[in-house]
Design a protein around this motif. Structure first.
Motif, PDB file in Angstrom:
ATOM      1  N   GLY A 150      22.195  26.567  59.430  1.00  0.00           N
ATOM      2  CA  GLY A 150      22.547  25.747  60.161  1.00  0.00           C
ATOM      3  C   GLY A 150      22.310  25.555  61.628  1.00  0.00           C
ATOM      4  N   ARG A 151      22.431  27.361  62.362  1.00  0.00           N
ATOM      5  CA  ARG A 151      21.891  27.759  63.529  1.00  0.00           C
ATOM      6  C   ARG A 151      20.497  27.769  63.250  1.00  0.00           C
ATOM      7  N   MET A 152      20.360  27.998  65.054  1.00  0.00           N
ATOM      8  CA  MET A 152      19.130  27.535  65.192  1.00  0.00           C
ATOM      9  C   MET A 152      18.563  29.325  64.984  1.00  0.00           C
ATOM     10  N   SER A 153      17.245  28.986  65.507  1.00  0.00           N
ATOM     11  CA  SER A 153      16.648  30.217  65.232  1.00  0.00           C
ATOM     12  C   SER A 153      15.271  30.569  66.596  1.00  0.00           C
ATOM     13  N   SER A 154      15.041  31.751  67.262  1.00  0.00           N
ATOM     14  CA  SER A 154      14.058  31.646  68.902  1.00  0.00           C
ATOM     15  C   SER A 154      12.535  32.350  68.092  1.00  0.00           C
ATOM     16  N   THR A 155      11.282  32.177  67.878  1.00  0.00           N
ATOM     17  CA  THR A 155      10.528  33.748  68.312  1.00  0.00           C
ATOM     18  C   THR A 155       9.513  33.051  69.039  1.00  0.00           C
ATOM     19  N   ASN A 156       8.616  34.130  68.909  1.00  0.00           N
ATOM     20  CA  ASN A 156       7.040  34.114  69.686  1.00  0.00           C
ATOM     21  C   ASN A 156       7.604  33.722  70.676  1.00  0.00           C
ATOM     22  N   PRO A 157       8.623  34.096  72.276  1.00  0.00           N
ATOM     23  CA  PRO A 157       9.039  35.320  71.694  1.00  0.00           C
ATOM     24  C   PRO A 157      10.612  35.164  71.227  1.00  0.00           C
ATOM     25  N   ASN A 158      11.262  35.981  70.701  1.00  0.00           N
ATOM     26  CA  ASN A 158      12.897  36.209  70.434  1.00  0.00           C
ATOM     27  C   ASN A 158      13.914  36.329  71.599  1.00  0.00           C
ATOM     28  N   LEU A 159      14.432  35.319  72.379  1.00  0.00           N
ATOM     29  CA  LEU A 159      15.300  34.951  73.175  1.00  0.00           C
ATOM     30  C   LEU A 159      16.205  34.378  73.338  1.00  0.00           C
ATOM     31  N   GLN A 160      16.907  34.340  71.257  1.00  0.00           N
ATOM     32  CA  GLN A 160      18.373  34.591  70.727  1.00  0.00           C
ATOM     33  C   GLN A 160      18.195  36.115  70.579  1.00  0.00           C
ATOM     34  N   ASN A 161      17.996  36.783  71.344  1.00  0.00           N
ATOM     35  CA  ASN A 161      17.829  37.973  71.102  1.00  0.00           C
ATOM     36  C   ASN A 161      18.202  39.616  71.833  1.00  0.00           C
ATOM     37  N   ILE A 162      18.124  39.096  72.703  1.00  0.00           N
ATOM     38  CA  ILE A 162      18.328  40.276  74.491  1.00  0.00           C
ATOM     39  C   ILE A 162      19.660  40.487  74.053  1.00  0.00           C
ATOM     40  N   PRO A 163      19.443  41.797  74.152  1.00  0.00           N
ATOM     41  CA  PRO A 163      21.002  42.867  74.161  1.00  0.00           C
ATOM     42  C   PRO A 163      21.783  42.607  75.327  1.00  0.00           C
ATOM     43  N   ILE A 164      22.742  42.287  74.894  1.00  0.00           N
ATOM     44  CA  ILE A 164      23.574  42.367  75.867  1.00  0.00           C
ATOM     45  C   ILE A 164      25.338  43.189  76.517  1.00  0.00           C
ATOM     46  N   LYS A 165      24.849  43.972  75.084  1.00  0.00           N
ATOM     47  CA  LYS A 165      26.434  45.113  75.036  1.00  0.00           C
ATOM     48  C   LYS A 165      26.207  45.952  75.623  1.00  0.00           C
ATOM     49  N   THR A 166      24.838  46.584  76.463  1.00  0.00           N
ATOM     50  CA  THR A 166      24.510  47.595  76.499  1.00  0.00           C
ATOM     51  C   THR A 166      23.902  47.425  78.695  1.00  0.00           C
ATOM     52  N   GLU A 167      24.063  47.931  79.797  1.00  0.00           N
ATOM     53  CA  GLU A 167      24.030  47.764  80.392  1.00  0.00           C
ATOM     54  C   GLU A 167      21.841  47.622  81.172  1.00  0.00           C
ATOM     55  N   LEU A 168      21.523  48.657  80.022  1.00  0.00           N
ATOM     56  CA  LEU A 168      20.140  48.604  79.968  1.00  0.00           C
ATOM     57  C   LEU A 168      19.490  47.455  79.226  1.00  0.00           C
ATOM     58  N   GLY A 169      20.392  46.899  78.471  1.00  0.00           N
ATOM     59  CA  GLY A 169      19.814  45.502  78.002  1.00  0.00           C
ATOM     60  C   GLY A 169      20.227  44.482  78.847  1.00  0.00           C
ATOM     61  N   LYS A 170      21.423  44.779  79.504  1.00  0.00           N
ATOM     62  CA  LYS A 170      21.988  43.026  80.254  1.00  0.00           C
ATOM     63  C   LYS A 170      20.983  43.524  81.856  1.00  0.00           C
ATOM     64  N   ARG A 171      20.403  44.513  82.030  1.00  0.00           N
ATOM     65  CA  ARG A 171      19.146  44.031  82.774  1.00  0.00           C
ATOM     66  C   ARG A 171      17.953  42.821  82.452  1.00  0.00           C
ATOM     67  N   ILE A 172      17.810  43.073  81.342  1.00  0.00           N
ATOM     68  CA  ILE A 172      16.755  42.004  81.187  1.00  0.00           C
ATOM     69  C   ILE A 172      16.963  40.548  81.707  1.00  0.00           C
ATOM     70  N   ARG A 173      17.783  40.304  81.509  1.00  0.00           N
ATOM     71  CA  ARG A 173      18.900  38.925  81.735  1.00  0.00           C
ATOM     72  C   ARG A 173      17.694  38.226  83.308  1.00  0.00           C
ATOM     73  N   THR A 174      18.651  40.053  83.676  1.00  0.00           N
ATOM     74  CA  THR A 174      18.614  39.256  85.210  1.00  0.00           C
ATOM     75  C   THR A 174      16.215  38.704  85.557  1.00  0.00           C
ATOM     76  N   ALA A 175      15.678  39.353  84.358  1.00  0.00           N
ATOM     77  CA  ALA A 175      14.562  38.252  85.116  1.00  0.00           C
ATOM     78  C   ALA A 175      14.126  36.658  84.339  1.00  0.00           C
ATOM     79  N   PHE A 176      15.528  36.350  84.254  1.00  0.00           N
ATOM     80  CA  PHE A 176      15.543  34.679  83.247  1.00  0.00           C
ATOM     81  C   PHE A 176      16.207  34.086  85.589  1.00  0.00           C
ATOM     82  N   ILE A 177      15.107  33.502  85.561  1.00  0.00           N
ATOM     83  CA  ILE A 177      14.990  33.407  87.128  1.00  0.00           C
ATOM     84  C   ILE A 177      15.582  31.579  86.572  1.00  0.00           C
ATOM     85  N   ALA A 178      15.718  30.751  88.078  1.00  0.00           N
ATOM     86  CA  ALA A 178      15.461  29.654  89.038  1.00  0.00           C
ATOM     87  C   ALA A 178      14.589  29.321  88.862  1.00  0.00           C
ATOM     88  N   GLU A 179      13.935  28.086  88.623  1.00  0.00           N
ATOM     89  CA  GLU A 179      13.032  27.942  89.901  1.00  0.00           C
ATOM     90  C   GLU A 179      13.748  27.889  91.019  1.00  0.00           C
TER      91      GLU A 179
END
Length: 814
Positions: A548-577
């Motif tokens: 019943g869960r949703m998924s995301s594709t093109n691109p998959n934004l539900q799978n951005i890694p957050i367990k490592t510092e290298l992965g977490k830094r990608i989330r910083t690219a998602f910003i507020a308008e």
């Protein structure tokens, strides 16, 4: 002089399939796929994929399959130890061997077999009979498709070739006579002689003990067949074996030859493919493509859950083979064109597919072809009627009307908004990560003592295990039998290296792999996917998971890694308008809360209703200490099993996650379920109900069916039981989040807040919003309250949904 009609006839192409060899190779090369009915299908998928590849690569006019049959052959009668070293085939392989006949029948491929003979003998006999075009009904060139090199002895110039698997099921090679000579140094006709000398351990053909590949090759290339070798040996005896010694054959080998003549001749007989099996071969009445029934094939692929294969085969038959991205884009367009051609209302179409998914939850992100295959009709209105009848029969109307339908406009708005991306930041991060990856590469090469392709598992394995001589305790191998270099194995190797005080090449490789994945999946690709306003629009798939869960594709934004510092830094690219803040709302321990009220476990419920740190409370209860005495390691262990229970974690998995031995893991496991006996009873009850009814239900009535729950194959039944335990918990969590999204969207629309509040993303139990600056302090508490109001505590034994939120200018900061 006039040419005869016969000489003018151009040869057709006949492909002969060594069915057992192909299926055996596919079975061991692919994971243990299982259909929704619990049927093992990995080998069948490999065979089907191989067939499509053969059709694309070889373009056959005719295809014929040859089979081994159970029971002894004439070779066993001559030598009872023939193939004695082979272990008994897995039950899953045996069942797929039987089922593979259905695959060939659906492809309209005739089958040849004969008791007492092997598939190779069928192949040899057909090759022999094809020399007489009048007898078989036409002139043909033959390609033998096999995973077994024995068939190379049948190769003849380019009239008979062998298309075989180098590794896996995709890496193939086509052998003609020149290619055989290049590989072995002699012609195909001498391959049985070669086996006669060196033997074949896989078939338990003994050959002459002490003669290996190198010596066997010298003897064959110098003197010819086994018979010719012994004639030369007898003749050369008078000259003190001068000719043999000149060829590099030692006195020891000469003695082995003299003593082993009978073994060599007998082994050659066993290795020789018969060409006179009692079959009467004729070319099929129709050419392959003319008799292919796509409807029948699609029905079989649907039954086996091979949903991508029918469209792939259609593309191959039409001769439209392109790159993966081009294929996917074309298939999507063709689907849309088909919907338009049938004059189906797109909105109605989407709703019917949602209903289909609710009826058959394993059919995630269904298509028009799935709809027609499930209903057995190719008329949309008729299919629609059948699906909604099934929806009512399975009591899914309420889930459809209260959860899934109201969610449609919410998702449309989220996809339209997209999320703002800081492209400049990503490009800067990309430069940094590429430079770091390059430095890691140099460090890895320095330890390895030379450059190699780090991304090649084969080369990596050779460097780690052969060149450096590293070992891993309880090392695993791939399905093909090679040494595994997957993450779990490298982690074990890194621990070993660290314990021995060595520079850890495994740790560096793991870091390098993580960087490569982040760069390829997110950092280098997302800047190319934003629109002119710098916003990224993912596709949120409402029907993306069986739970019943949703998924995301093109691109998959539900799978951005957050367990490592290298992965977490990608989330910083998602910003507020500009003029907005990003606000993230997150359900706290939602699946554990769901498990508490679904199971009715009194201790779990008390822990949640009294507040406090749940994992700490569990640790105190399991270890029998006051909460203030719970240390970090106790809490970590409690957390591991708390979440592991949600996914049916057993003792072995718990042992691996805790990093302990089996005895300690077993004690912890036993103590946990002794403490939470209500949860243990609930898990047993769910398994029993699933076995009885064939399905489980969420708190809101969503069903998931488990056809494998009654399977006679133990690992399939165990897998179905694990999914049955997880489905009501994860499915209820999915329902809660979807209901929260609907309630929040209703609030936004009712209060005319669309210009100030935008729901952007859903990542399982997290919702990401853009809220106008200065408004978050007023609006966020309302959204939090709506999320917490989805469940009525009076109906959940007092257990509440608890939501938390945080705001910032980018997703990484919050």
């Amino acid at each position: 002089m006039k040419e005869s009609k016969e000489t003018k006839e151009l040869p057709k192409k006949l492909v002969l399939l060594d069915a057992h060899a192909i299926l055996h190779r596919a079975y061991h090369a692919l994971p243990d796929f299982v259909s929704s009915k619990g049927e093992p299908t990995g080998g069948l998928y490999g065979v089907s994929t191989m067939l499509i590849k053969i059709i694309a690569d070889l373009k056959p006019d005719y295809i014929v399959a040859c089979y081994d049959l159970p029971g002894p052959t004439y070779r066993h009668e001559a030598y009872k130890e023939y193939k004695a070293g082979r272990k008994k085939a897995d039950d899953a392989l045996v069942s797929q061997m039987k089922r593979s006949r259905d695959v060939f029948a659906a492809f309209n491929i005739p089958i040849y077999d004969k008791p007492g003979f092997e598939a190779d003998d069928m192949l040899g006999t057909i090759v022999e009979e094809a020399k007489n075009p009048k007898k078989i009904g036409g002139v043909v060139d033959i390609v033998i498709a096999s995973g077994d090199m024995d068939t190379l002895q049948l190769v003849s110039d380019k009239k008979v070739q062998v298309y075989t698997l180098k590794k896996g099921i995709n890496d193939t090679i086509l052998y003609d006579e020149d290619a055989v000579r290049m590989r072995f140094g002699f012609g195909p006709e001498l391959l049985p002689d070669y086996k006669g000398l060196r033997g074949d351990p896989s078939d338990n053909i003994i050959g002459i003990a002490g003669i290996g590949e190198k010596t066997g090759t010298i003897l064959i290339t110098t003197f010819g067949s086994v018979e010719d070798i012994y004639k030369a040996l007898e003749k050369d005896k008078k000259n003190s074996y001068a000719a043999f010694k000149k060829a590099g054959i030692t006195d020891r080998i000469i003695k082995l030859l003299e003593e082993g003549k009978e073994e060599a001749e007998f082994s050659k007989m066993l290795a020789t493919i018969r060409r006179d099996a009692p079959i009467n071969f004729k070319l099929p009445a129709q050419e392959f493509r003319a008799g292919l029934d796509m409807q029948k094939l699609t029905a079989l692929f649907t039954e086996l859950d091979f949903r991508t294969l029918a469209p792939r085969l259609s593309q191959v038959l039409e001769g439209k083979v392109a790159g993966k991205a081009a294929k996917e884009a074309k298939m999507e367009k063709e689907k849309a064109d088909k919907v338009a051609a049938e004059k189906i209302d797109p909105s109605d179409f989407k709703k019917v597919l949602i209903a289909l998914w609710l009826v058959k939850s394993d059919l995630t992100n269904p298509t028009l072809e799935d709809l027609y295959a499930f209903t057995g009709t190719e008329h949309f209105e008729e299919a629609k009627k059948i699906v909604f009848q099934k929806l009512a029969e399975r009591k899914q109307e309420k889930v459809y009307e209260d959860i899934e339908l109201p969610l449609l406009p919410v998702i449309d708005r989220m996809e339209k908004y997209g999320v703002q991306i800081d492209v400049a930041y990503l490009k800067k991060l990309g430069k940094e990560y590429h430079a770091t990856a390059h430095e890691l590469e140099k460090k890895i090469w320095a330890i390895a003592g030379g450059e190699f392709n780090i991304n090649s598992p084969k080369q990596l394995g050779e460097v780690l295990f052969d060149k450096l001589g590293l070992t891993i305790k309880n090392a695993k191998k791939t399905a093909g039998g090679t040494r595994s270099t997957k993450e779990s194995e490298l982690l074990k190797l890194a621990e070993t290296e660290e314990a021995e005080g060595k520079p850890s090449i495994a740790k560096l490789i793991l870091e390098y792999r993580e960087l490569q994945k982040l760069l390829g999946t997110y950092i280098d690709t997302m800047p190319e996917q934003v629109d002119k306003n710098g916003r990224l629009h993912t596709t949120l798939v409402q029907t993306g998971a069986a739970t019943g869960r949703m998924s995301s594709t093109n691109p998959n934004l539900q799978n951005i890694p957050i367990k490592t510092e290298l992965g977490k830094r990608i989330r910083t690219a998602f910003i507020a308008e500009k003029g907005f803040d990003l606000v993230s709302f997150d359900y706290s321990q939602i699946e554990l809360r769901v498990a508490a009220f679904l199971s009715g476990d009194k201790k779990m419920i008390d822990m949640f209703t009294s507040g406090g740190d749940f994992h700490k409370s569990v640790a105190a209860a399991v270890f029998g200490v006051p909460e203030e005495k719970v240390d970090y390691e106790m809490r970590r262990r409690a957390k591991v099993i708390n979440f592991g229970v949600m996914y049916g974690m057993g003792v072995n998995a718990l042992r691996g996650n805790l990093g302990t031995d089996r005895a300690e893991a077993q004690k912890f496991y036993n103590d946990y379920f002794a403490t939470f006996s209500g949860l243990a009873a609930y898990i047993d009850r769910i398994k029993g109900e699933a076995a009885r009814d064939g399905y489980t239900e969420t708190f809101f009535g969503r069903r998931r069916y488990f056809e494998g729950i009654r399977s006679k194959v133990p690992f399939i039944r165990a897998m179905a039981e694990r999914m049955a335990v997880n489905a009501p918990i994860q499915g209820t969590e999915a329902d809660i989040v979807k209901l929260a999204m609907i309630a929040i969207d209703n609030y936004i629309q009712k209060e005319n807040l669309s210009d100030d509040v935008r729901m952007l993303l859903q990542v399982h139990d997290e919702l990401l919003f853009e809220i106008r600056e200065g408004q978050a302090s007023k609006i966020a508490p309302k959204i939090k309250a709506l999320m917490e109001a989805v469940l009525d505590p009076e109906k959940t034994s007092g257990v509440k949904c608890v939501a938390e939120y945080a705001a910032g200018k980018n997703w990484g900061d919050i």
